[in-house]
Design an enzyme around this catalytic site. Structure first.
Site, PDB file in Angstrom:
ATOM      1  N   ASP A 193     -11.225 -43.002   5.761  1.00 10.34           N
ATOM      2  CA  ASP A 193     -11.295 -41.540   5.867  1.00 10.34           C
ATOM      3  C   ASP A 193      -9.856 -41.009   5.893  1.00 10.34           C
ATOM      4  OD1 ASP A 193     -12.574 -38.948   6.304  1.00 10.34           O
ATOM      5  OD2 ASP A 193     -11.719 -39.038   8.308  1.00 10.34           O
ATOM      6  N   SER A 194      -9.722 -39.705   5.623  1.00  9.47           N
ATOM      7  CA  SER A 194      -8.400 -39.093   5.688  1.00  9.47           C
ATOM      8  C   SER A 194      -7.826 -39.167   7.106  1.00  9.47           C
ATOM      9  CB  SER A 194      -8.488 -37.632   5.243  1.00  9.47           C
ATOM     10  OG  SER A 194      -9.376 -36.931   6.085  1.00  9.47           O
ATOM     11  N   TYR A 223      -7.180 -33.824   3.841  1.00  8.58           N
ATOM     12  CA  TYR A 223      -7.255 -33.920   2.382  1.00  8.58           C
ATOM     13  C   TYR A 223      -7.918 -32.680   1.782  1.00  8.58           C
ATOM     14  CZ  TYR A 223      -6.203 -38.997   2.009  1.00  8.58           C
ATOM     15  OH  TYR A 223      -5.628 -40.238   2.008  1.00  8.58           O
ATOM     16  N   GLY A 224      -8.685 -31.979   2.607  1.00 14.21           N
ATOM     17  CA  GLY A 224      -9.547 -30.916   2.092  1.00 14.21           C
ATOM     18  C   GLY A 224      -8.833 -29.761   1.422  1.00 14.21           C
ATOM     19  N   CYS A 272     -15.671 -40.337   3.756  1.00 11.76           N
ATOM     20  CA  CYS A 272     -14.984 -39.048   3.629  1.00 11.76           C
ATOM     21  C   CYS A 272     -15.601 -38.352   2.424  1.00 11.76           C
ATOM     22  CB  CYS A 272     -13.491 -39.311   3.408  1.00 11.76           C
ATOM     23  SG  CYS A 272     -12.521 -37.820   3.098  1.00 11.76           S
ATOM     24  N   CYS A 302     -18.859 -32.980   5.827  1.00  8.52           N
ATOM     25  CA  CYS A 302     -17.503 -33.467   6.120  1.00  8.52           C
ATOM     26  C   CYS A 302     -17.661 -34.343   7.343  1.00  8.52           C
ATOM     27  CB  CYS A 302     -16.549 -32.314   6.415  1.00  8.52           C
ATOM     28  SG  CYS A 302     -14.953 -32.856   7.071  1.00  8.52           S
ATOM     29  N   HIS A 359     -15.757 -35.070   9.608  1.00  5.24           N
ATOM     30  CA  HIS A 359     -15.170 -34.568  10.853  1.00  5.24           C
ATOM     31  C   HIS A 359     -16.155 -33.692  11.648  1.00  5.24           C
ATOM     32  CE1 HIS A 359     -11.427 -35.904   9.119  1.00  5.24           C
ATOM     33  NE2 HIS A 359     -10.703 -35.399  10.094  1.00  5.24           N
TER      34      HIS A 359
HETATM   35  N1  DGL Z   1     -13.499 -36.070   6.825  1.00  5.47           N
HETATM   36  C1  DGL Z   1     -13.233 -35.608   5.511  1.00  5.47           C
HETATM   37  C2  DGL Z   1     -14.531 -35.304   4.757  1.00  5.47           C
HETATM   38  O1  DGL Z   1     -15.560 -35.864   5.038  1.00  5.47           O
HETATM   39  C3  DGL Z   1     -12.240 -34.545   5.244  1.00  5.47           C
HETATM   40  C4  DGL Z   1     -11.385 -33.862   6.201  1.00  5.47           C
HETATM   41  C5  DGL Z   1     -10.062 -33.504   5.544  1.00  5.47           C
HETATM   42  O2  DGL Z   1      -9.233 -34.398   5.445  1.00  5.47           O
HETATM   43  O3  DGL Z   1      -9.910 -32.359   5.093  1.00  5.47           O
HETATM   44  O4  DGL Z   1     -14.525 -34.504   3.842  1.00  5.47           O
END
Ligand code: DGL
Length: 276
Positions: free
Chosen positions: A7-8, A39-40, A70, A195, A197
């Site tokens: 994951d990021s 990463y988003g 992710c 996501c 998170h």
């Molecule tokens: N946890 C990541 C996802 O499922 C992204 C969070 C991020 O890095 O912006 O998209």
């Protein structure tokens, strides 16, 4: 030989937490690119390059199979990695989390031809890059053309979670996102947290959406991995049953361990790695 989980940052720990609970016999290597998260808000090309570096690293660490835990990486990098980069790694596999999630929320397996799909209104909360890819909308409609899908970007939410923001701030931000969904889709039937998170603030989504099922991806991914391994015995046989875990990060371990431990629910000690 282990199962790699990428994951990021912290979000994939929610998926890993479920994997080690449901499938404790396998060994896992978790990699969070915390130094370059989120990463988003990045471009598809950056997301692809960073995800590929992470996959290369996890293969170099002895993983046979890598799960992109992710959505942003799954939506922007998985297909390209599977179609081009895996040619360099015969026998190794990379899986994402979009397909199992969509199967769960539509109730339709990937290959199903369902003559009478139900009309259903689905809200998807995700990062800006996942929403821009429209991967969820496209794939849900592909299976169920009668569905109405509204994707809402929550551009700040992963950052707020990663920075350990106050619960009041998190609750207010979630409320704004839910208000936006309701303004575009007043009669929502089901909601997907697209996501990894976001399950960390699940309680705020649930309290803003009373009576509406909120799908999160921990359990879904564990079920999908179990099914995948039973359909791929040649790969499953190569996974030793040692049940150990390693945690890798691109950030300074001591800076991220307290929050990571809180999210995972068990103490975590990271090893620092460099991705290139
Ligand atoms: N946890 C990541 C996802 O499922 C992204 C969070 C991020 O890095 O912006 O998209």
């Amino acid at each position: 030989m282990s199962i790699g989980v990428f994951d990021s940052g912290y979000g994939g720990l929610v998926v890993l937490r479920e994997l080690v609970k449901q499938l404790p016999e396998y060994s896992y290597v978790y990699l969070g690119d915390n130094a370059r998260a989120p990463y988003g808000t990045r471009t598809p090309e950056e997301i692809y390059q960073f995800t590929l570096q992470a996959v290369d690293k996890l293969f170099a660490e002895g993983c046979e199979l890598v799960i992109l835990a992710c959505n942003t990486a799954s939506a922007n990098a998985l297909r390209r990695i599977q179609q081009h980069d895996l040619l360099r790694y015969p026998g190794k596999k990379v899986l994402g989390i979009l397909v199992p999630t969509i199967e769960q929320i539509t109730g339709l397996p990937w290959s199903a031809l369902h003559p009478y799909p139900q009309a259903i209104n689905i809200g998807v909360f995700a990062t800006q890059a996942t929403v821009n890819s429209h991967a969820y909308k496209t794939e849900i409609l592909h299976r169920n053309p009668q569905a109405k899908v509204v994707e809402v970007a929550c551009p700040e939410l992963a950052t707020l979670i990663e920075s350990g923001a106050d619960e009041v701030v998190l609750r207010d931000y979630v409320k704004q996102c839910v208000d936006q969904l309701r303004s575009e889709l007043p009669d929502v039937d089901a909601v997907l947290l697209g996501c990894t998170h976001y399950p960390l603030v699940l309680e705020h989504f649930v309290s803003e959406l009373p009576g509406i099922p909120v799908f999160d991806q921990g359990q879904i991914t564990a079920d999908a991995l179990r099914a995948y391994l039973s359909n791929h015995p040649e790969l499953e046989k190569r996974l030793p049953r040692e049940g150990d875990w390693r945690f890798l990060t691109t950030a300074e371990p001591e800076l991220i361990e307290p929050l990571a431990t809180a999210f995972f629910g068990l103490p975590i000690q990271y090893e620092k790695v460099v991705l290139s």
